[in-house]
Design a protein around this motif. Structure first.
Motif, mmCIF file in Angstrom:
data_model
loop_
_atom_site.group_PDB
_atom_site.id
_atom_site.type_symbol
_atom_site.label_atom_id
_atom_site.label_comp_id
_atom_site.label_asym_id
_atom_site.label_seq_id
_atom_site.Cartn_x
_atom_site.Cartn_y
_atom_site.Cartn_z
ATOM 1 N N CYS A 79 0.836 -1.205 0.000
ATOM 2 C CA CYS A 79 0.000 0.000 0.000
ATOM 3 C C CYS A 79 0.870 1.254 0.000
ATOM 4 O O CYS A 79 0.622 2.208 -0.741
ATOM 5 C CB CYS A 79 -0.928 -0.006 1.217
ATOM 6 N N GLY A 80 1.911 1.225 0.829
ATOM 7 C CA GLY A 80 2.815 2.366 0.902
ATOM 8 C C GLY A 80 3.520 2.632 -0.418
ATOM 9 O O GLY A 80 3.685 3.787 -0.824
ATOM 10 N N LEU A 81 3.919 1.578 -1.108
ATOM 11 C CA LEU A 81 4.589 1.743 -2.397
ATOM 12 C C LEU A 81 3.657 2.360 -3.439
ATOM 13 O O LEU A 81 4.082 3.167 -4.272
ATOM 14 C CB LEU A 81 5.115 0.393 -2.891
ATOM 15 N N ALA A 82 2.381 1.958 -3.385
ATOM 16 C CA ALA A 82 1.408 2.534 -4.321
ATOM 17 C C ALA A 82 1.260 4.034 -4.085
ATOM 18 O O ALA A 82 1.257 4.830 -5.036
ATOM 19 C CB ALA A 82 0.062 1.832 -4.170
ATOM 20 N N TRP A 83 1.135 4.427 -2.819
ATOM 21 C CA TRP A 83 1.028 5.853 -2.514
ATOM 22 C C TRP A 83 2.329 6.585 -2.837
ATOM 23 O O TRP A 83 2.312 7.735 -3.302
ATOM 24 C CB TRP A 83 0.665 6.054 -1.042
ATOM 25 N N PHE A 84 3.472 5.928 -2.592
ATOM 26 C CA PHE A 84 4.764 6.535 -2.905
ATOM 27 C C PHE A 84 4.843 6.866 -4.396
ATOM 28 O O PHE A 84 5.272 7.957 -4.785
ATOM 29 C CB PHE A 84 5.895 5.580 -2.515
#
Length: 401
Positions: A79-84
């Motif tokens: 999820c964090g990578l998608a937002w990043f």
């Protein structure tokens, strides 16, 4: 006489470019290790404290709930990578250096979460039931604590980064982008913390199922979360402090800081605001989402004109030399002009080329900034790419062709 006028115009355009590069800090490099800067050692010390606190919290249960912890870590990281990826995409003006982004993420993940927020929140949440009772605490304690402690924790990191990169963090747009990255680091580790707690509370019963359920629940509401709150707070801080590139505007700064804290409160205390009514709770959450994205849109629009001016000034010599036109630069910055430019394309291939032309012109501005206005190989390559895209199916040829 004509040559003298041309030379004067060129000189003025070059002066605009150099002044914009000096004021904006576009193209500046970021060095994290600064032994002579006290802020560097404060950052290192608080990160060490946060890392120790995190280890002390997770280590005792890691062996018992390793499977659940691993699943939570994978889901929260994805999820964090998608937002990043999305935040890097919208960082279209002055691109924040990778090291500065990494420092922002690390602050949100470790010092802000474990050295500040978790310690203070735990203490405060243990006090409220004794003062106001369990019922009040269940509805209001989170909102009475987290918006203040957590936003202050993230803001402290942003202030440290401002002192570590004073030539890079100068505009409200910088505050929005870096604040979002600080909030992303915080959100990722907070989501993992919730998922780990959900696994531990059930004493290892269905650890994977509990980890997946809590992680997906947190991910589902991540579109209104710490990145949005801290983006507003940090942008507000830039207005409050004022910089060489951003005029001090106390009222606007206070408004954005208050908006970030207030939205955090409405999200944390949605249950209390809903009064136990599921329909009202849903209405509160929907209203919070609408208000959040409305305020965020306003924040970006208020920040944009300063960045637009930097782009115009950096590209001024290119326009003066006839390589670019004012209309093309407007097409990069103005939404209506961009739509009109693409709509006038003679065919689909030209529309596609004109879409990519905007990015190519921005890349040219970034390469010029990195080169401090010099005519480097990277700048020449960007000019060639602009020419290639412009040459496709009806796009204006450069004036010197």
């Amino acid at each position: 006489m004509s040559d003298a006028v041309t030379d004067t115009a060129s000189s003025e355009a070059e002066h605009r470019r150099q002044e914009a590069l000096e004021v904006s800090g576009w193209g500046e490099r970021f060095e994290f290790v600064q032994p002579h800067n006290l802020s560097f050692w404060v950052y290192i010390a608080l990160t060490a404290v946060g890392a120790f606190q995190a280890w002390a919290f997770f280590a005792p249960g890691a062996g018992f709930y390793a499977e659940g912890f691993a699943v939570s870590a994978v889901l929260c990281t994805l999820c964090g990578l998608a937002w990043f990826a999305w935040f890097r995409h919208i960082d279209r003006w002055e691109r924040q250096p990778g090291r500065l982004v990494a420092a922002a993420l690390l602050w949100g993940a470790i010092p802000a979460t474990f050295a500040f927020a978790m310690t203070v929140n735990t203490a405060m949440l243990s006090i409220y039931p004794k003062l106001f009772g369990q019922a009040w605490s269940a509805n209001w304690a989170a909102g009475a604590t987290a918006p203040i402690t957590e936003e202050a924790a993230k803001l402290c990191g942003f202030i440290l980064l401002m002192s570590l990169a004073p030539r890079l963090i100068r505009t409200a747009n910088d505050g929005l982008i870096l604040g979002a990255f600080i909030g992303l680091g915080f959100a990722m580790f907070e989501d993992f913390l919730y998922a780990a707690n959900a696994t531990a509370r059930t004493f290892g019963t269905d650890p994977v199922g509990n980890a997946v359920h809590m992680s997906l629940t947190r991910i589902a509401v991540s579109f209104v979360s710490h990145p949005l709150f801290s983006a507003l707070v940090c942008a507000g801080a830039v207005y409050l402090i004022g910089t060489k590139a951003q005029a001090r505007k106390v009222g606007r700064g206070l408004a954005f800081v208050a908006a970030g804290v207030f939205l955090h409160f409405t999200w944390d205390d949605a249950t209390g605001l809903g009064g136990g009514n599921p329909l009202l709770l849903f209405g509160v959450m929907c209203a919070s989402v609408v208000i959040a994205f409305t305020v965020l849109t306003i924040a970006f629009r208020r920040a944009a004109p300063r960045e637009y001016q930097f782009v115009r000034d950096i590209l001024a010599p290119e326009v003066d030399a006839g390589f670019l036109t004012d209309a093309e630069v407007d097409g990069v910055l103005d939404r209506k002009a961009r739509k009109a430019f693409r709509a006038s394309s003679p065919n689909r291939r030209a529309r596609k080329a004109r879409k990519h032309l905007r990015r190519a012109i921005l890349d040219l501005a970034h390469d010029i900034a990195s080169a401090k206005g010099a005519d480097t190989e990277a700048v020449r390559h960007s000019r060639a790419e602009v020419e290639r895209l412009r040459a496709e199916d009806g796009i204006r040829q450069p004036l010197d062709s």
